[in-house]
Structure formats: C-alpha cells, structure tokens
Scaffold this motif. Structure first.
Motif, mmCIF file in Angstrom:
data_model
loop_
_atom_site.group_PDB
_atom_site.id
_atom_site.type_symbol
_atom_site.label_atom_id
_atom_site.label_comp_id
_atom_site.label_asym_id
_atom_site.label_seq_id
_atom_site.Cartn_x
_atom_site.Cartn_y
_atom_site.Cartn_z
ATOM 1 N N HIS A 25 17.442 -26.152 -8.845
ATOM 2 C CA HIS A 25 18.697 -26.811 -8.454
ATOM 3 C C HIS A 25 19.281 -27.512 -9.674
ATOM 4 C CE1 HIS A 25 20.955 -29.692 -5.480
ATOM 5 N NE2 HIS A 25 21.768 -28.948 -6.220
ATOM 6 N N THR A 27 22.388 -29.443 -10.724
ATOM 7 C CA THR A 27 23.569 -30.122 -10.189
ATOM 8 C C THR A 27 24.715 -30.149 -11.191
ATOM 9 O OG1 THR A 27 22.825 -32.288 -10.976
ATOM 10 C CG2 THR A 27 22.099 -31.596 -8.764
ATOM 11 N N SER A 61 31.189 -31.671 -6.605
ATOM 12 C CA SER A 61 30.295 -32.772 -6.243
ATOM 13 C C SER A 61 29.777 -33.384 -7.537
ATOM 14 C CB SER A 61 29.132 -32.250 -5.398
ATOM 15 O OG SER A 61 28.176 -33.268 -5.171
ATOM 16 N N ASP A 231 26.729 -27.060 -9.312
ATOM 17 C CA ASP A 231 25.709 -27.016 -8.262
ATOM 18 C C ASP A 231 25.107 -25.620 -8.055
ATOM 19 O OD1 ASP A 231 24.266 -28.555 -6.307
ATOM 20 O OD2 ASP A 231 25.325 -27.426 -4.775
ATOM 21 N N GLN A 233 22.050 -23.344 -7.176
ATOM 22 C CA GLN A 233 20.791 -23.450 -6.443
ATOM 23 C C GLN A 233 20.163 -22.066 -6.297
ATOM 24 O OE1 GLN A 233 20.880 -25.735 -2.770
ATOM 25 N NE2 GLN A 233 22.709 -26.847 -3.418
ATOM 26 N N ASN A 250 28.454 -28.874 2.594
ATOM 27 C CA ASN A 250 27.826 -30.039 1.972
ATOM 28 C C ASN A 250 27.616 -29.805 0.479
ATOM 29 O OD1 ASN A 250 26.874 -31.820 4.475
ATOM 30 N ND2 ASN A 250 26.470 -29.669 4.961
ATOM 31 N N GLN A 253 24.376 -30.676 -1.955
ATOM 32 C CA GLN A 253 23.151 -30.840 -1.188
ATOM 33 C C GLN A 253 22.412 -29.517 -1.073
ATOM 34 O OE1 GLN A 253 23.316 -33.054 2.507
ATOM 35 N NE2 GLN A 253 25.266 -34.000 1.933
ATOM 36 N N PRO A 256 18.162 -28.674 4.012
ATOM 37 C CA PRO A 256 17.116 -29.665 4.287
ATOM 38 C C PRO A 256 15.732 -29.047 4.417
ATOM 39 C CG PRO A 256 19.043 -30.057 5.652
ATOM 40 C CD PRO A 256 19.262 -28.738 4.983
#
Length: 277
Positions: A25, A27, A61, A231, A233, A250, A253, A256
């Motif tokens: 990840h 960012t 973000s 971002d 990922q 999102n 992020q 989850p």
C-alpha cells in the motif's frame, strides 16, 4: 443518521469479503522532495522515487505523485523485485488498485502499474490508460500477458463508460484469478470488462521480478504515464465487486481486515438490538 440507517450501513460494510490480503500500500502522501515511497504494509518493499517525479501534489486522499510521461529511470517509482511479489505467484490471484488523474492525449498505452519480467519483452501485468486505436480514446485498460503465449490480446478496455483521461480523478482496479483464468477491469467502482488469461510457456503467470509505477518496465521500458497517481494498493487475491466498490467509495483506505469487519458487524447488531428494545 438514524439507527436503522447506521445499522444498515454497518451491515453493508460487514458484507465485504472478510479475507482481504493487502500486501502493498503506497499512499504517496510524502511531502515535496521525497525520495522514498513508503509502503504502509510492515516489512514490505518501499519504492525509490525518480528525480523527475514530483511528490507532494494534491491527491484524491492526502498527497499524490506527478509523472512526466518519460520512460527513463528518473521518471518512475521503482520497487524492483519487491518482497511481496512471491505472494501473488503463490496465491494465483491478485488485485491492482490505484487512483489516477491524467489529461495525456498522446501515446498508445500509458502504464500506471507494472508487474513483470524485466528481462523479457512480452511477460507482464499492467494497468493504465490507452489512446491510439480506441473510440473514444482515453479509456482504462488492463493486460495479463504470459511470455510466449503468442498473443498480445490479453488487453481489455472499459468501453465508452471507461474513459478516464479527462483531467479528473478516477479509480482503476484490475483483478485476476488463475482458478477461473479470468481478469476483470473496474473503473470508478463499476465492473467494465473481463477476459481470459491465456497461459504461456511458464504457465498462467508471467515471471514477476519487477514492480514499477509510471511505465512498462519490461526489458526495453516504454509507455510512460503522464499525470497524477495516488493510493496504489496490491492484494494477493481477486477482490470481490463489493470490495472494489469500497475502495472507490473510500479513497486512501484499504479493504478492512476480518477483525475490523467483525467489530463493525457487532456494532450494527448492538444498534439493532437497542432500537428493538
């Protein structure tokens, strides 16, 4: 927001896949002048930021990186033979996810994310935008090309709704699953296209010894990307459509982890019980 709405939204989050395996990840939140792209996954490979890549730009973000479209080493973020690449080969699945903002109106393909063999010209996975030969131009595209499978046809475009070269932020995601031999493309959280993985002499996967942002990092690098990237990922599984929709909704992020999803689900259950009482 009333309790019913909050509970429903929590249950929706709980419905996301509970086994997401985030292996990288980036960012890109580093400030101006940064030389290293931090990997938020502990123990995983960081990236070396080329001198012509501008950090500290406004992103979807936090911050983002700006790329010039060149194909030299100075124009990319280079992770090399990253520590997380074997996890993809072992699982036989992956998801690439990134945000882009580009107005580049030239070039055939403009590669954002590249994973492949830096000693081979036809063994790679890439995700980005394409201009030439497309109507309309500026669509998102993906490829999963295995060494000598005799075809470059593992390219699938998003159609007119997949246009992303317009100077606005867009989310791109690509998933692959060698169990079903299928790759899929999502643009702004919506499924756009799918196609078969065509095996080559090394099997269903290319050799993975190089990870780069900003160009096609094969034996003769080409197809540099011009614009903003944010971002990035990588997952070692093919995320579900619900997971991809979560990433789009999102920015910044990750999907989850199971423990977080369990807490969300328990919270929703408690709200429902209290409302009934």
């Amino acid at each position: 927001m009333n309790l019913r709405t909050l509970a429903a939204s929590s249950l929706l989050a709980f419905s996301l896949s509970g086994h997401a395996a985030l292996i990288a990840h980036y960012t890109f939140d580093e400030s101006a002048g940064a030389t290293t792209a931090t990997n938020e996954v502990d123990g995983s490979t960081a990236g070396s930021v080329g001198t012509l890549v501008t950090t500290g730009e406004a992103g979807i973000s936090g911050n983002a990186y700006r790329f010039t479209g060149g194909t030299a080493q100075d124009n990319i973020v280079d992770m090399g033979s990253a520590s997380f690449l074997p996890a993809i080969t072992t699982s036989g699945q992956y998801t690439l996810s990134t945000w882009i903002n580009s107005s580049e109106a030239a070039g055939g393909r403009n590669v954002v994310v590249f994973i492949g063999d830096n000693t081979d010209s036809n063994s790679y996975i890439d995700l980005g935008t394409a201009i030439d030969g497309l109507t309309p131009p500026g669509q998102a595209y993906m490829r999963h090309r295995v060494d000598t499978n005799g075809t470059g046809a593992n390219s699938f475009f998003g159609g007119s709704d997949g246009v992303v070269v317009d100077g606005s932020w867009h989310h791109l995601a690509m998933t692959a699953d060698t169990t079903t031999l299928t790759i899929s493309l999502y643009v702004d959280g919506i499924f756009r296209a799918s196609g078969p993985i065509v095996p080559g002499s090394s099997g269903d996967f290319p050799v993975l010894n190089n990870f780069e942002i900003g160009r096609l990092g094969r034996s003769s690098p080409t197809d540099g990307y011009e614009g903003l990237v944010d971002d990035v990922q990588i997952y070692d599984e093919a995320l579900s459509a619900g997971d991809i929709a979560f990433l789009f909704a999102n920015p910044g992020q990750a999907v989850p982890e199971p423990s977080a999803l369990a807490l969300i689900g328990l919270g929703a259950f408690g709200l429902i019980r209290r409302q009934r009482a």
